[in-house]
Structures are given as C-alpha cells and as structure tokens.
Design an enzyme around this catalytic site. Sequence first.
Site, mmCIF file in Angstrom:
data_model
loop_
_atom_site.group_PDB
_atom_site.id
_atom_site.type_symbol
_atom_site.label_atom_id
_atom_site.label_comp_id
_atom_site.label_asym_id
_atom_site.label_seq_id
_atom_site.Cartn_x
_atom_site.Cartn_y
_atom_site.Cartn_z
ATOM 1 N N LYS A 64 93.728 8.774 46.220
ATOM 2 C CA LYS A 64 95.043 8.256 46.590
ATOM 3 C C LYS A 64 95.220 6.779 46.273
ATOM 4 O O LYS A 64 94.345 5.963 46.545
ATOM 5 C CB LYS A 64 95.282 8.478 48.086
ATOM 6 C CG LYS A 64 95.352 9.942 48.494
ATOM 7 C CD LYS A 64 95.597 10.054 49.994
ATOM 8 C CE LYS A 64 95.698 11.502 50.438
ATOM 9 N NZ LYS A 64 95.939 11.604 51.900
ATOM 10 N N GLY B 256 84.018 2.267 52.397
ATOM 11 C CA GLY B 256 85.149 1.730 53.150
ATOM 12 C C GLY B 256 84.972 0.277 53.505
ATOM 13 O O GLY B 256 85.905 -0.525 53.419
ATOM 14 N N GLY C 1 80.212 5.100 48.751
ATOM 15 C CA GLY C 1 80.964 6.330 48.942
ATOM 16 C C GLY C 1 80.765 7.339 47.826
ATOM 17 O O GLY C 1 79.646 7.606 47.384
ATOM 18 N N ARG D 43 71.155 6.246 51.301
ATOM 19 C CA ARG D 43 71.324 5.350 52.444
ATOM 20 C C ARG D 43 70.042 5.218 53.258
ATOM 21 O O ARG D 43 69.761 4.155 53.822
ATOM 22 C CB ARG D 43 72.475 5.847 53.325
ATOM 23 C CG ARG D 43 73.853 5.541 52.733
ATOM 24 C CD ARG D 43 74.964 6.128 53.567
ATOM 25 N NE ARG D 43 76.265 5.625 53.117
ATOM 26 C CZ ARG D 43 77.426 6.174 53.438
ATOM 27 N NH1 ARG D 43 77.449 7.257 54.205
ATOM 28 N NH2 ARG D 43 78.559 5.665 53.005
#
Length: 402
Positions: free
Chosen positions: A203, A380, A356, A35
């Site tokens: 998830k 995200g 991510g 980043r």
Amino acid sequence: MNSIADLGDLRGRKVLIRCDLNVPLDGDRITDDGRIKASVPTLTKLLDAGARVIVLAHLGRPKGQVKTEFSLAPAATRLGELLGKDVQLAGDVVGESAQGLAEGLGDGEIMMCENVRFEPGEESKEEAERQQLAQAYAALAGAEGAFVSDGFGVVHRKQASVYDVAKLLPNAAGDLVENEVEVLKRLTDDPQQPYVVVLGGAKVSDKLKVIDNLLAKADALVIGGGMVFTFLKAQGHEVGKSLLEEDQVETCRNYLDHANKNSKEIVLPTDIVVAPEFKADAPATVVPADEMPADQLGLDIGPESALAFANVIRSARTVFWNGPMGVFEMDAFAGGTREVAEALTHVHGLSVVGGGDSASAVRHLGFSDDQFGHISTGGGASLEYLEGKELPGLAVLEGGDR
C-alpha cells in the site's frame, strides 16, 4: 543513549533484555531465524560479562491471551543452539515459574520469560496497567538489576517491556539497537549521493510519510510492489484487477508533479507481470505498464523494469530498500525482487535492507546477510524513524519521558 559499558560491572547482576524474537513459524519450525541470530552478539556480551540474563520477547499477536501456538519455545530452543548453552523458558511471563527461574540464575546463565504479549498489560493503552506489569518485570531483576533494550523491531511501540520498564531500572541500548540507529542516521542526516530509495509492498498509504520525508533527501525513488498500481493509475493507466488505493490516486499524482518540478526522479515500471488470479500456478504474462488488461492483475514488475531498477540502484552510493517488488513467495512473481536484491549486493556504498518482508525476501531467495551493508531487524520501526517520528523506545533511553 547509554551503552552496555555504561552499566558498569554486570557480574552477578540480573539484566532484563528486550529482544525481538518475533520469527515466522510453520508449526513449530522457524522459517527465518534472522532476528534470533541478530540478538546473539549482545546476549553473548552480557553472558561473557557474568550477567544473569532474563530475556523478554514476543511472538505474534496473542492480544493478552495465553495461546500455545504463540509460545516462545521454538525461539528459546534455537537461541540455545546459537549460544551453545541452555536457555530456560519459563512457563509464564512474570508468575511463579519466571520468578523461580530468575532466582535460580547463576553468573553467565540465561532464561527467557514466556511471550510478553500473553499479558494484557503489555500492549495496554492504559499507562497504569503497563506500569504495573513493568514493575513486575523490574522485580525479576531485583534491586541491583539493569535493563537493556535490544529489540529494535519494537522501539516504535509504547509497551511495558519496551518503554515503561526502562524508566524503572538503569538502562542501556544493546549493540543491535545502537547499530540500527547509527545506520538510520546515515540515511537521514548526511547520506552519500546519489541516494536511492526503493519502495515496494502493498500500500501507498503505508509509506506516505516516508515518501514525504525522503523526497527532499533522495535523488530517486524507485517504486514497485502493489503500491505501484496507484501510481500507474495516477498517470491515467488501466491497472485491471490489481491492488489499488483509489483514495491515494491524487496523492500519487501530486508526488509525481512535485518530483518533476524539483528535479527528483520517481522511477516506475515500464512492464508488469500479470496473471488472471492470485495463484502460484496462474499463467503469467508480461505486458507494458500502460497496457494492462482489465481482466488481469499485476503480481510483479517485468524484466525490463527489473533491469532498469537494478541500473539505478547500482549507480547509487546509498540505497534504502523497503518492500518487495512482487509476490516473491511464488516463483513466477519473484523476478523483480530477486533483481533488486542482486543489485543491492553490488552497491559501492551503503546498502540497507529495511527489515520486514524485504529481509524475509532476501533470505527466501537465497542471499546471505553479509552480502548487504545492513539488514534491519525492524521494518515498521525503520520506516517510522525515516518518517522523522520520535520512537518511544529510543526516547526513553535518551532520557525523554522519564
């Protein structure tokens, strides 16, 4: 959205820039500086234009408290190395230290405020608190100042340094944000077919809206990671001690039915790497996906599945990947993620690694950024864009909510 060129002559003007320098640390050591490297081109453009640059960024989740373990000092040091010039780090966010350094900036010089999340107003739900902090940010830039949004990883947040300050100063998207939006538009507006979406991670519930939106656009969804066990359960299979969202089993069953009725393909693993416990040295075995032992948990897709996933990916002209296939940090359970990453490097078209954990995984496994069409800096934010959500940090740059 305005670009930096639309801000006019920047020589001698102070420019606030929101970067995403939220890098993983091991003590004071940065374990993945991707980043920070991604922020360099826009910063270089501003510095070369003679701007007096004030960097706003965050690290971790200090939740409005000053915590030394979340200091931006390691990021400031690394950024200075990459830019080849000193990056002065203020001892506070908008206090005397930051104000003094901002006042002392010369043309083509750069400073960094401390972690913006040390300020309670940064993430406040109260608009008045965020606005008060945003006014303090804008004051650092002064009457002739400007704001550049270049932290794509936070544009889905309505926060003072992302959203509110953009209302107070002439604003523009940095090159990184412009590039991210351009790539994501290619994934949503008119993707080249075949279009394959690879989803992993823990998830199903984190990816529901993405699946809803992309089932209509993609030719195939390839599912791995912890979320796959809820799909396998939906098919009636034993999943042992694996991660399972019982409340999403019916949702997964509906996805499978929908795909079947609409000539879409949801590709699930046919074999799984299992172990008796979540440990790097746990004995790993490969079992058929429909014969998982009740006393084992799945920690990666198996080699047969990895090969099948790779074949689907290599046949695509557009691929979006978000989420590892297994516990890639442990060698015994990294094979699936490595195979998927390798396949993306052979795509004849657009290959996008969705930020991510996926971005961390490719670097951890030894791949270089230039082997992929694009590595997003915002996991995200990328997902919310692909869900079709309006992202506050982009909307404010486009003139929304002004």
